[in-house]
Design a protein around this motif. Structure first.
Motif, PDB file in Angstrom:
ATOM      1  N   THR A 161       0.828  -1.204   0.000  1.00 28.98           N
ATOM      2  CA  THR A 161       0.000   0.000   0.000  1.00 28.98           C
ATOM      3  C   THR A 161       0.861   1.252   0.000  1.00 28.98           C
ATOM      4  OG1 THR A 161      -0.111   0.160   2.430  1.00 28.98           O
ATOM      5  CG2 THR A 161      -1.783  -1.190   1.335  1.00 28.98           C
ATOM      6  N   CYS A 162       0.275   2.343  -0.454  1.00 33.77           N
ATOM      7  CA  CYS A 162       0.874   3.672  -0.380  1.00 33.77           C
ATOM      8  C   CYS A 162      -0.221   4.647   0.051  1.00 33.77           C
ATOM      9  CB  CYS A 162       1.452   4.100  -1.725  1.00 33.77           C
ATOM     10  SG  CYS A 162       2.832   3.089  -2.297  1.00 33.77           S
ATOM     11  N   GLU A 163       0.126   5.588   0.906  1.00 30.86           N
ATOM     12  CA  GLU A 163      -0.908   6.507   1.385  1.00 30.86           C
ATOM     13  C   GLU A 163      -0.322   7.872   1.672  1.00 30.86           C
ATOM     14  OE1 GLU A 163      -1.200   5.978   6.190  1.00 30.86           O
ATOM     15  OE2 GLU A 163      -2.294   4.526   4.959  1.00 30.86           O
ATOM     16  N   SER A 165      -1.502  11.463   4.156  1.00 32.48           N
ATOM     17  CA  SER A 165      -2.453  12.127   5.054  1.00 32.48           C
ATOM     18  C   SER A 165      -2.266  13.628   4.929  1.00 32.48           C
ATOM     19  CB  SER A 165      -2.242  11.668   6.505  1.00 32.48           C
ATOM     20  OG  SER A 165      -0.917  11.935   6.914  1.00 32.48           O
ATOM     21  N   ASN A 293      -5.443   6.097   0.737  1.00 29.39           N
ATOM     22  CA  ASN A 293      -4.537   4.949   0.654  1.00 29.39           C
ATOM     23  C   ASN A 293      -4.939   4.110  -0.551  1.00 29.39           C
ATOM     24  OD1 ASN A 293      -4.065   1.972   1.073  1.00 29.39           O
ATOM     25  ND2 ASN A 293      -2.939   2.686   2.854  1.00 29.39           N
TER      26      ASN A 293
END
Length: 333
Positions: A161-163, A165, A293
């Motif tokens: 995963t990549c996210e 914020s 995400n």
């Protein structure tokens, strides 16, 4: 504690009894010498690839290796002979032992147990009665520097995963800007997984190396405000408007995203477009996002060196053929 480049490290674990930890340059035995060399090579490989420095611990079990791995941060390693293990663990607080979290620590403290040496004086059966057989046995073993778990190679991750914020994201233009940042990162992570599988299959003697490609794209987001998406809770009161709603939804991974014949920009655009479609189908009543995400899941074997196979039938046929060739390698020798 940081040490010099040569010699042994003396780490005073108690006010009166220092323990001498040899390092790679002065190993206690041949096995430790080999293990220390492997750790040094791994640290050097990480530094050469990423520029990051690492510390490492070398011991005869996982628990002890983890405990000593941080003693000589940021760029050194520690070798712990088995004969020193019990002495090293003896003065440690029980919270440092594997299996001891806040609840277990509180339970042990209520019975007068605060350090490993206290725990050693308690019969194993009593500790198992306090904490349960599994946790109690593991914690009691750890107090003596014992770890009965077999060291196993870590399997490939089931997802990557990549996210990102942020303070606030309330428009589709803003969503697009975020996805333009994290979608290329996800493509890079998927390529790393593919290449890692190629290396694993080659190391196992495969004639036709296998890669790994994701079949599912998952999008996760964190929403805040008076709006509620189709999966989130209905927020009605003013106080409730400050709550977070965490949601996710999945779709098929676009074929272009896993086609390594295409350039990264086109593959990232495929991820971004698919993720946008997922979000538009879920966020129909407005949104105030704090996190986005994107993740790749449901990995399957694919043919190394080429594009991801499009159809399930074709993938099964090609991968089965590769598996059959690899299975024959012992007979062909």
């Amino acid at each position: 504690m940081n040490g010099s480049a040569t010699g042994a490290q003396i780490v005073p674990l108690t006010p009166v009894t220092p323990i001498v930890f040899p390092r790679a340059e002065d190993p206690p035995n041949a096995h430790a010498s080999n293990d220390a060399a492997v750790a040094a090579e791994a640290r050097e490989a990480v530094r050469a690839e990423s520029g990051l420095r690492m510390s490492a611990g070398v011991a005869h079990n996982k628990t002890l290796a983890k405990l000593i791995s941080g003693l000589h941060k940021p760029d050194d390693q520690t070798v712990l002979p088995a004969s020193h293990a019990a002495r090293v663990v003896e003065p440690l607080p029980v919270r440092a032992l594997p299996g001891v979290g806040h609840g277990v620590e509180k339970e042990l403290a209520s019975r007068g147990v605060s350090i490993a040496s206290d725990l050693r004086r308690v019969p194993r059966g009593d500790v198992c009665e306090w904490l349960g057989a599994r946790v109690g046995g593991k914690v009691h073993d750890a107090a003596w520097g014992v770890d009965r778990e077999e060291v196993r190679e870590k399997p490939p991750p089931s997802s990557v995963t990549c996210e990102d914020s942020f303070r606030s994201c309330t428009s589709w233009d803003s969503v697009d800007k975020v996805l333009r940042v994290i979608a290329p990162d996800l493509v890079a992570r998927m390529d790393e997984e593919h290449e890692d599988e190629v290396e694993r299959s080659i190391a196992q003697g495969a004639i036709v190396p296998n890669g790994r490609d994701a079949r599912t794209l998952t999008v996760r987001w964190r929403d805040r405000g008076k709006w509620a998406n189709s999966q989130g809770p209905k927020l009605t009161s003013p106080a409730a408007e400050t709550k977070w709603a965490r949601s996710s939804s999945s779709t098929a991974m676009p074929k272009d995203a896993t086609d390594r014949r295409l350039d990264t920009a086109r593959r990232a655009d495929a991820v971004r477009s698919a993720a946008t479609s997922v979000l538009r189908s879920e966020l129909k009543r407005g949104f105030d996002l704090r996190l986005l995400n994107v993740g790749a899941t449901n990995f399957r074997l694919s043919v190394a060196g080429g594009a991801a196979v499009g159809s399930t039938a074709a993938a099964t046929e090609v991968v089965s053929a590769a598996a059959a060739m690899n299975a024959r390698r012992d007979y062909d020798r």
